[in-house]
Design a protein around this motif. Structure first.
Motif, short mmCIF file in Angstrom:
data_model
loop_
_atom_site.label_atom_id
_atom_site.label_comp_id
_atom_site.label_asym_id
_atom_site.label_seq_id
_atom_site.Cartn_x
_atom_site.Cartn_y
_atom_site.Cartn_z
N ASP A 55 0.83 -1.21 0.00
CA ASP A 55 0.00 0.00 0.00
C ASP A 55 0.87 1.26 0.00
O ASP A 55 0.60 2.21 -0.74
CB ASP A 55 -0.92 0.02 1.22
N LYS A 56 1.89 1.25 0.83
CA LYS A 56 2.79 2.41 0.91
C LYS A 56 3.49 2.64 -0.44
O LYS A 56 3.59 3.76 -0.92
CB LYS A 56 3.81 2.18 2.01
N THR A 57 3.96 1.56 -1.03
CA THR A 57 4.65 1.67 -2.32
C THR A 57 3.70 2.18 -3.41
O THR A 57 4.07 3.03 -4.22
CB THR A 57 5.24 0.30 -2.73
N GLN A 60 3.19 5.88 -2.89
CA GLN A 60 4.38 6.63 -3.31
C GLN A 60 4.47 6.70 -4.83
O GLN A 60 4.80 7.75 -5.40
CB GLN A 60 5.64 6.00 -2.73
N ALA A 61 4.16 5.58 -5.49
CA ALA A 61 4.20 5.57 -6.95
C ALA A 61 3.14 6.51 -7.52
O ALA A 61 3.40 7.26 -8.47
CB ALA A 61 3.99 4.15 -7.47
N SER A 62 1.97 6.50 -6.94
CA SER A 62 0.89 7.37 -7.39
C SER A 62 1.28 8.83 -7.23
O SER A 62 1.07 9.65 -8.13
CB SER A 62 -0.38 7.07 -6.59
N GLU A 63 1.87 9.16 -6.09
CA GLU A 63 2.32 10.54 -5.86
C GLU A 63 3.42 10.93 -6.84
O GLU A 63 3.44 12.05 -7.36
CB GLU A 63 2.80 10.70 -4.42
N ALA A 64 4.32 10.01 -7.11
CA ALA A 64 5.42 10.30 -8.04
C ALA A 64 4.89 10.54 -9.44
O ALA A 64 5.32 11.48 -10.13
CB ALA A 64 6.42 9.14 -8.04
N PHE A 65 3.95 9.70 -9.89
CA PHE A 65 3.39 9.89 -11.23
C PHE A 65 2.56 11.16 -11.31
O PHE A 65 2.57 11.85 -12.34
CB PHE A 65 2.55 8.67 -11.65
N SER A 66 1.86 11.51 -10.22
CA SER A 66 1.11 12.76 -10.22
C SER A 66 2.06 13.94 -10.34
O SER A 66 1.80 14.88 -11.11
CB SER A 66 0.29 12.88 -8.93
N GLY A 67 3.15 13.87 -9.59
CA GLY A 67 4.15 14.94 -9.67
C GLY A 67 4.76 15.02 -11.05
O GLY A 67 4.96 16.12 -11.60
#
Length: 76
Positions: A55-57, A60-67
């Motif tokens: 879930d954490k990963t 983090q991936a979702s936040e990175a792709f959004s950024g």
């Protein structure tokens, strides 16, 4: 008369032996049950930890792709 005494002694020894076997079997079953319970708790903990890591990963991936999308101007 002596054979009656030997027969009684034999029966007492057999009864005592059976009691020891029964008690040993019960103790062994308790050990197996406890080991099973400990193993299950360990597996539950590993599963929970793995799910939390996934879930954490994913977050983090979702936040990175959004950024990344914002940097490219694809998202606002």
């Amino acid at each position: 008369m002596a054979s009656k005494g030997l027969q009684d002694l034999k029966q007492q020894v057999e009864k005592a032996t059976q009691e020891v076997v029964t008690a040993t079997g019960a103790a062994a079953q308790q050990v197996v049950d406890q080991a099973t319970e400990i193993g299950q708790k360990a597996m539950d903990q590993v599963s929970k930890s793995t799910q939390e890591t996934m879930d954490k990963t994913a977050n983090q991936a979702s936040e990175a792709f959004s950024g990344f999308g914002r940097k490219l101007g694809l998202q606002k």
